[in-house]
Design a protein around this motif. Structure first.
Motif, PDB file in Angstrom:
ATOM      1  N   TYR A  34      16.365   7.843   6.768  1.00 39.12           N
ATOM      2  CA  TYR A  34      15.096   8.801   6.158  1.00 39.12           C
ATOM      3  C   TYR A  34      13.387   7.952   5.745  1.00 39.12           C
ATOM      4  O   TYR A  34      12.659   8.243   5.309  1.00 39.12           O
ATOM      5  CB  TYR A  34      14.624   9.705   4.978  1.00 39.12           C
ATOM      6  N   THR A  35      13.158   6.852   7.068  1.00 40.82           N
ATOM      7  CA  THR A  35      12.161   5.789   6.830  1.00 40.82           C
ATOM      8  C   THR A  35      10.587   6.916   6.743  1.00 40.82           C
ATOM      9  O   THR A  35      10.211   7.062   6.575  1.00 40.82           O
ATOM     10  CB  THR A  35      12.092   4.824   7.189  1.00 40.82           C
ATOM     11  N   TRP A  86       0.517  -0.965  -0.002  1.00 43.14           N
ATOM     12  CA  TRP A  86       0.178  -0.728  -0.067  1.00 43.14           C
ATOM     13  C   TRP A  86       1.075   1.102  -0.289  1.00 43.14           C
ATOM     14  O   TRP A  86       0.505   2.530  -1.025  1.00 43.14           O
ATOM     15  CB  TRP A  86      -0.359  -0.255   1.239  1.00 43.14           C
ATOM     16  N   LEU A  87       2.149   1.289   0.917  1.00 43.73           N
ATOM     17  CA  LEU A  87       2.810   2.284   1.281  1.00 43.73           C
ATOM     18  C   LEU A  87       3.604   2.794  -0.446  1.00 43.73           C
ATOM     19  O   LEU A  87       3.979   3.454  -0.963  1.00 43.73           O
ATOM     20  CB  LEU A  87       3.795   2.097   1.918  1.00 43.73           C
ATOM     21  N   ILE A  88       3.701   1.348  -0.888  1.00 46.29           N
ATOM     22  CA  ILE A  88       4.731   1.396  -2.525  1.00 46.29           C
ATOM     23  C   ILE A  88       3.142   2.097  -3.225  1.00 46.29           C
ATOM     24  O   ILE A  88       4.075   3.242  -4.054  1.00 46.29           O
ATOM     25  CB  ILE A  88       4.602   0.394  -2.790  1.00 46.29           C
ATOM     26  N   GLN A  89       2.308   1.819  -3.354  1.00 42.68           N
ATOM     27  CA  GLN A  89       1.047   2.746  -4.325  1.00 42.68           C
ATOM     28  C   GLN A  89       0.965   4.278  -3.816  1.00 42.68           C
ATOM     29  O   GLN A  89       0.430   4.223  -4.344  1.00 42.68           O
ATOM     30  CB  GLN A  89      -0.305   1.338  -4.180  1.00 42.68           C
ATOM     31  N   GLN A  90       1.207   4.494  -2.340  1.00 40.56           N
ATOM     32  CA  GLN A  90       0.550   5.269  -2.459  1.00 40.56           C
ATOM     33  C   GLN A  90       2.332   6.591  -3.338  1.00 40.56           C
ATOM     34  O   GLN A  90       2.528   7.930  -2.902  1.00 40.56           O
ATOM     35  CB  GLN A  90       1.345   6.052  -0.793  1.00 40.56           C
ATOM     36  N   ASP A 105      14.813  -6.426  -5.348  1.00 40.18           N
ATOM     37  CA  ASP A 105      14.043  -6.764  -3.937  1.00 40.18           C
ATOM     38  C   ASP A 105      14.160  -5.829  -2.743  1.00 40.18           C
ATOM     39  O   ASP A 105      15.683  -5.034  -2.700  1.00 40.18           O
ATOM     40  CB  ASP A 105      14.855  -8.087  -4.111  1.00 40.18           C
ATOM     41  N   ILE A 106      13.087  -5.626  -1.833  1.00 41.86           N
ATOM     42  CA  ILE A 106      13.029  -5.297  -0.534  1.00 41.86           C
ATOM     43  C   ILE A 106      14.360  -5.781  -0.125  1.00 41.86           C
ATOM     44  O   ILE A 106      14.591  -6.682   0.615  1.00 41.86           O
ATOM     45  CB  ILE A 106      12.212  -4.954  -0.421  1.00 41.86           C
ATOM     46  N   MET A 107      15.587  -4.800   0.334  1.00 44.61           N
ATOM     47  CA  MET A 107      16.254  -4.453   1.715  1.00 44.61           C
ATOM     48  C   MET A 107      15.834  -4.672   2.725  1.00 44.61           C
ATOM     49  O   MET A 107      14.679  -4.254   3.395  1.00 44.61           O
ATOM     50  CB  MET A 107      17.430  -4.470   1.417  1.00 44.61           C
ATOM     51  N   LEU A 108      16.623  -5.797   4.049  1.00 42.05           N
ATOM     52  CA  LEU A 108      15.950  -5.912   5.130  1.00 42.05           C
ATOM     53  C   LEU A 108      17.081  -5.721   6.258  1.00 42.05           C
ATOM     54  O   LEU A 108      17.720  -6.767   6.223  1.00 42.05           O
ATOM     55  CB  LEU A 108      14.994  -7.336   5.692  1.00 42.05           C
ATOM     56  N   ARG A 109      16.563  -5.362   7.279  1.00 39.31           N
ATOM     57  CA  ARG A 109      17.874  -5.275   7.902  1.00 39.31           C
ATOM     58  C   ARG A 109      17.150  -5.552   9.680  1.00 39.31           C
ATOM     59  O   ARG A 109      15.611  -5.889   9.712  1.00 39.31           O
ATOM     60  CB  ARG A 109      18.333  -4.068   8.655  1.00 39.31           C
ATOM     61  N   GLN A 166       9.358   4.985  -1.493  1.00 41.92           N
ATOM     62  CA  GLN A 166      10.470   4.437  -1.649  1.00 41.92           C
ATOM     63  C   GLN A 166      10.974   3.314  -0.789  1.00 41.92           C
ATOM     64  O   GLN A 166      10.808   4.023   0.489  1.00 41.92           O
ATOM     65  CB  GLN A 166      11.597   4.884  -2.565  1.00 41.92           C
ATOM     66  N   PHE A 167      11.537   2.191  -0.594  1.00 43.61           N
ATOM     67  CA  PHE A 167      12.350   1.368  -0.420  1.00 43.61           C
ATOM     68  C   PHE A 167      13.468   1.144  -0.747  1.00 43.61           C
ATOM     69  O   PHE A 167      13.775   1.613  -1.595  1.00 43.61           O
ATOM     70  CB  PHE A 167      11.586   0.265   0.455  1.00 43.61           C
TER      71      PHE A 167
END
Lengths: 413, 542, 231
Positions: free
Chosen positions: B206-207, B171-175, B186-190, B178-179
């Motif tokens: 800056y999320t 949903w956020l990407i559709q708004q 692919d989405i990076m994860l920590r 960016q990630f």
């Protein structure tokens, strides 16, 4: 009343683009006198005490001397008819109705300073002025007088009639130079001064249309004659652009130093509907306000300056009792905010915020803090830009705060 | 006795390897002895309201049991607006709720105390949790969340959040958010402290800024009516006690306005600016817990009002930036915490309450680093990280590098002094999985709500919580409240509040909600005289 | 080393007592903020200075760490005619500094809805319909000079005008939407919104992470349901 329109706006010289009629009424005499001894021109202009009538009041001969002293294969004269400030409408009349008066003055200036390229730089909204000047320049180029000029300077004088960008800021000297070079009219930093390095890096003279229009008459009638036109110790005439709440608004050429009261009462026919005078915005809005207690002021550069205002272009916008000063000042600052060119952020952002705060106050939304902010901005902003636009905006605001603080206070919540 | 900053700096040497900590106390013992929630006299017992008899931090209790800011008299002639869904709060939760409700066809009005987007959301750095990696599952996310919250959270809420998480990211990407993506897109994860998998999606550090500017732009380009500088000062209800709108104070015109609504969604955030236990805070200027007060007065039940999160790494030096947050991301990237002796003293990736308590323990026991008379802290060993992963700091933590510049400290060679900072309110208004409180028509989402994180929140679950429950409440409020307007709406509940306060012999000097931190001097600001006219102005003594 | 008063004293209620603060102060500077003369320690920001001096300040205050863009100020330093734009919470006091806080500007006139852009082929067309002024950039550099984050705003607008939205968006990573560039722009381009539009279309049309898509697909089939253990 006999003093009215005795030089630049005489009936006999308002003949439009018709060289023959211009010459019939004594046109060309000044240029002939100049051609006899070009080195005598500047001393004569100096003797006459001609000053920059576009608003600066700077002695014309000094500008000419600077340019004359700098050499270049090409040298430029920009005849500045960008005229865009609210309440000012004199140059367009001169350009449209007396184009040969302008051309002759420009050619004499060129002769005096060794200039070989003349650019008539005109507000694009003044289509009639541009058309009239184009026609007149064509007539002029084919004239015997122009051949005499070619002979005297040893080359063809270049003439160009161009429409300016239409931006108010384009009237500023260095911005006009940028425009002539085909660029956006951003004012330049100084030094170098235009007299050393102007159009394409060449020595450049920029004079107002009204200033140049006087030149042929001074050469023809002598400095003494010109000096005697003014009242008391001022020289020449001034075209006052009277507008606002008077019976007969219009452009009046009167002796330099005419009293404000005389301008409004005698020539303007008094206040519209007999209302009381509240204020006069001088020189367009970029100067301080005069109030009824200043009605006795002589409208010349020095006398107006003594009242901590400025003559400017000679525009006199008359405002009667019942007009909201805050609203008026808001309109004028909006004009500056829209005109600021953007290259100096404090000017663009400063005028934006002044305009925003004024609109807030004018519409009853303003607070004491907004008013304090305006007062503070008047202190912080002056001289923060390259050109004087920000100062103009601050001046009209500061002056209105000085004279009409009560009205601002009433307007806030 | 702690050693001085200069001394510690002289002793400090960047080392690639350091021995892991040997911890002697269990988490339980550590919290009991050192966590600020357990400070003597920190908590008090509530005397009135739906949580009467429960423990609550005494500063918050004062506000929950304060008198209202308005009387009926203030509302005479007040402008009235009508809407379907009223959202109070303009941060991430409020925007998400408003966007979803508007999309579902409801008329939405969003009232916010300052400007749209002025919130803690914009300051969030670390990221947002979602089980996306193939060896991770929503179940693991659920269990990590429960465990970190000391099994105190509402399981249904946690399950809802963990299973919504991947959809929230979409949903956020559709708004238009960016990630950070890897070279395959692919989405990076920590990894967050106290979790079992890399689960935090992020955009640099800056999320929150990225999320907030996108949601703000989305709201501004919708048909949602936004009222800025309009803090709510009271809720309104109909005869049956259903929430039916709010009274807002319009700070621009200094007037009160009534907003009648079929449903109200409170998304006002947390309480950092109450400076509990005199701790500095990482929170936004507006985080004064207004929504808690409004909801409590209307009878909404609260949870865990004595449980707050102190983020381990608030900046302690230089003084003028003290309290500023340093992202947990830097610890999950492998940065150590060191005491004045240069030793690690805690597993840096344990939960926030554990790590904070461990720092407080070091400082109490004389292994802290002292600056002047006031500030103490421990080292955040960024130079060590630089040795292990050259260039990582510059690449992944631009905001932290900026902070370093402001401190005049080069993070790659000099460690930062850190000390816990008041960060998050773990508890709040009790809600169901649609964000509905115990008061009909009243929804609470985001930090103002409780039960989602138990008694300790893990990194990345706050940004998830606000969007997840914001969307749920927005959808539910829009769907379930297509009903004709209320017949009679009032602030009658204030009479019973005042009766109860009087009967409980409570002082009535303090007015709530707080609206602004004390230093802003809202009560003394002549700009807002119009909003103070019916009150005796408090004379400030400081 | 001189002791200074810092944020924690402003933040901590116990230290808002002026007497306690004055014991800690050895050097003060004199500044003018919104026309009020204030003496305060140079380690304070302009906002803290107002609070320190006891003046109310409610509007134009936000995150206090430079990411929300609400505390916009004009600054004129001693002995200078130069006026600069800055964020109040990020600007420490200097002797003789003059500061004016700015109220929030009128919102941009540009509106758009990502969902109305049919597909990524149409983005450039839509961009020029939404931001028709962008091509009028006169390169005055006012936006770049105004930006408190040193973003290359003008270059970003130029890239977006050429359809390079991803590259344009990258330049605006640190943008906090303070709107300084918006009020600085003589062509009313709203450069910050151009930047944000560029970023948003990049995510909206081009962020397609396969790990996320996979996970959503598995969950759509009803797998990976959470079992709530009731104990």
């Amino acid at each position: 009343m006999e003093e009215l329109n005795q030089v630049l706006l005489r009936k006999e010289v308002r003949v439009g683009a018709d060289l023959d009629v211009w010459l019939e009424h004594g046109g060309g005499e000044g240029l002939k006198a100049a051609l006899q001894d070009p080195t005598a021109i500047i001393p004569q202009i100096k003797e006459a005490g001609l000053r920059g009538l576009g608003g600066s009041g700077f002695p014309t001969y000094k500008k000419w001397e600077f340019v004359a002293g700098n050499h270049g294969e090409e040298k430029y004269l920009i005849c500045n008819g960008n005229e865009d400030e609210p309440g000012t409408f004199k140059d367009c009349i001169l350009l449209e109705e007396t184009p040969h008066q302008v051309i002759e003055g420009a050619v004499i200036a060129a002769l005096a300073t060794g200039i070989n390229q003349i650019v008539f730089y005109i507000n694009p909204d003044q289509e009639a002025s541009i058309a009239s000047m184009r026609e007149a320049v064509e007539q002029w180029k084919a004239s015997e007088l122009n051949q005499a000029v070619t002979k005297a300077i040893g080359e063809e004088m270049g003439y160009r009639v161009m429409a300016s960008s239409g931006h108010y800021i384009g009237g500023e000297e260095t911005a006009a130079i940028e425009s002539v070079e085909g660029k956006f009219p951003f004012p330049r930093g100084r030094p170098p001064f235009p007299a050393e390095s102007g159009v394409h890096g060449k020595p450049t003279l920029v004079n107002n249309i009204e200033t140049l229009s006087n030149v042929s008459h001074i050469l023809r009638n002598g400095a003494e004659w010109y000096r005697n036109l003014g009242i008391d110790d001022t020289y020449g005439t001034k075209i006052y652009c009277l507008s606002g709440d008077v019976l007969y608004p219009g452009a009046y050429e009167l002796p330099m130093g005419t009293r404000l009261a005389d301008l409004i009462e005698t020539y303007g026919g008094g206040m519209l509907q007999g209302k009381f005078l509240k204020a006069v915005f001088t020189g367009g809005p970029s100067n301080t306000i005069l109030t009824p207690k200043h009605l006795d002021v002589h409208l010349d550069f020095d006398s107006v300056a003594e009242r901590r205002s400025a003559l400017g272009t000679g525009a006199m916008i008359v405002v009667s009792e019942g007009t909201g000063i805050v609203k008026r000042v808001t309109e004028y600052v909006n004009f500056f905010a829209a005109s600021s060119c953007g290259q100096c952020p404090p000017c663009k952002t400063g005028t934006y915020y002044i305009s925003l705060l004024l609109s807030k106050i004018d519409t009853g939304q303003g607070s004491r803090a907004d008013l304090d902010s305006l007062i503070n901005l008047c202190k912080i902003l002056p001289n923060s830009g390259r050109c004087h636009l920000i100062n103009g905006a601050v001046k009209v605001l500061d002056s209105s705060l000085y004279h009409f603080m009560d009205e601002y206070k009433q307007a806030i919540k | 006795m702690s050693i001085t900053y200069q001394e510690a700096l002289n002793n400090y040497q960047p080392l690639e390897r350091r021995e892991p900590a040997v911890e002697t106390l269990s988490t339980e013992e550590l919290l009991q002895q050192y966590h600020p929630d357990h400070y003597k006299d920190a908590a008090t017992t509530l005397q009135v309201g739906p949580n009467r008899g429960d423990q609550c931090h005494h500063q918050l209790a004062d506000m929950l049991q304060a008198d209202a800011r308005i009387d009926e008299a203030d509302l005479a002639g007040a402008r009235t607006r009508q809407t379907d869904v009223l959202v109070i709060g303009g941060g991430g939760a409020g925007c998400a709720a408003a966007l979803v409700a508007a999309k579902a066809g409801a008329r939405v009005t969003l009232a916010t105390k300052l400007r749209l987007g002025d919130s803690n959301t914009v300051m969030a750095e670390g990221g947002i949790q979602a089980s996306v990696e193939k060896d991770d599952t929503p179940q693991a996310h659920y269990q990590d969340t429960l465990k970190a919250g000391h099994f105190h959270a509402d399981k249904e809420l946690v399950a809802s959040m963990a299973s919504d998480a991947p959809e929230v990211i979409r949903w956020l990407i559709q708004q238009g958010m960016q990630f950070d993506l890897d070279k395959f897109g692919d989405i990076m994860l920590r990894r967050a402290g106290g979790t079992t998998a890399d689960r935090i999606a992020y955009y640099r550090d800056y999320t929150g800024l990225e999320m907030m500017r996108v949601l703000r732009e989305s709201v501004k380009n919708s048909n949602i009516e936004v009222l800025d500088y309009s803090p709510a000062v009271e809720l309104m209800s109909n005869q049956s006690g259903r929430c039916a709108g709010a009274v807002i104070s319009n700070l621009k015109e200094c007037t009160f306005e009534l907003i009648k609504a079929n449903a109200v969604i409170i998304a006002t955030g947390g309480i950092g600016r109450m400076h509990l236990n005199d701790f500095p805070t990482s929170n936004h200027f507006g985080a004064t817990g207004d929504g808690l007060v409004l909801a409590y007065r209307l009878g909404a039940k609260m949870l865990d009002l004595d449980s707050f999160q102190y983020h381990p790494t608030g900046l302690a030096h230089p003084h003028h930036l003290a309290g500023s947050l340093i992202t947990e991301g830097i610890r999950s990237a492998g940065t150590y915490l060191l005491n004045s002796e240069g030793n690690r003293f805690v597993d840096e990736l344990k939960t926030r309450d554990h790590v904070s308590s461990a720092i407080l323990k070091e400082c109490t026991e004389g292994r802290g680093i002292q600056v002047g008379d006031q500030a103490t802290g421990v080292w955040l060993d960024t130079p060590g990280l630089e040795l292990r992963n050259p260039g990582l700091i510059a690449q992944k933590f631009p905001k932290l590098v900026q902070l370093g510049k402001k401190c005049d400290i080069d993070l790659t060679t000099t460690p930062l002094l850190v000390y816990p900072t008041l960060h998050y309110q773990n508890g709040g208004v009790q809600i169901d999985k649609n964000g509905l409180s115990t008061v009909p028509g009243l929804y609470c989402v985001g930090e103002v709500s409780g039960g989602i994180h138990g008694r300790n929140r893990i990194m990345g679950n706050a940004l998830l919580d606000i969007i997840c429950f914001g969307r749920r409440a927005g959808a539910h409020a829009a769907e379930c409240n297509r009903r004709p307007g209320h017949k009679k709406i009032s602030i009658e509940h204030l009479s019973s509040l005042r009766r109860n306060l009087t009967m409980a012999k409570m002082p009535m000097e303090q007015k709530g909600p707080m609206l602004f931190p004390e230093c802003a001097k809202f009560e003394d600001d002549s700009d807002y005289d119009g909003l103070h006219k019916n009150r005796n102005r408090k004379i400030s003594t400081t | 080393m001189p002791k200074r008063v810092g944020l924690e004293y402003i933040n901590n209620p116990q230290f808002t007592n002026i007497d306690a603060m004055e014991n800690l102060i050895e050097q003060l500077v004199t500044v003018t903020i919104n026309g009020k003369e204030i003496k305060a320690p140079p380690s304070l920001s302009t906002i803290q200075a107002l609070w320190y001096a006891g003046y109310p300040r409610v509007q134009s205050v936000g995150c206090l760490e430079g990411v929300c863009g609400s505390c916009r100020i004009l600054v004129r330093r001693a002995e200078s005619t130069e006026v600069t734009m800055a964020l109040g919470c990020q600007t420490l006091l200097e002797e003789g500094m003059e500061v004016n806080f700015l109220v929030f500007p009128t919102p941009t006139h540009h509106t758009y809805n990502l969902e109305e852009i049919p597909n990524s082929w149409e983005v450039q067309t839509e961009f020029h319909r939404i931001f028709p002024e962008a091509v009028n950039c006169r390169s005055c550099n006012g936006c770049n000079k105004s930006c408190p984050k040193d973003i290359q705003v003008k270059e970003g607008v130029a890239l977006a005008s050429k359809g390079k939205f991803q590259e344009a968006g990258e330049l605006f990573v640190e943008c906090v939407m303070c709107n300084f560039c918006m009020t600085a722009c003589p062509e009313y381009i709203s450069p910050n919104h151009v930047g944000l539009f560029s970023r948003r279309v990049t995510a909206y049309f081009h962020t397609r992470p396969s790990n996320l898509i996979n996970r959503l697909e598995v969950m759509r089939k009803g797998e990976l349901k959470i079992e709530i253990d009731q104990d």
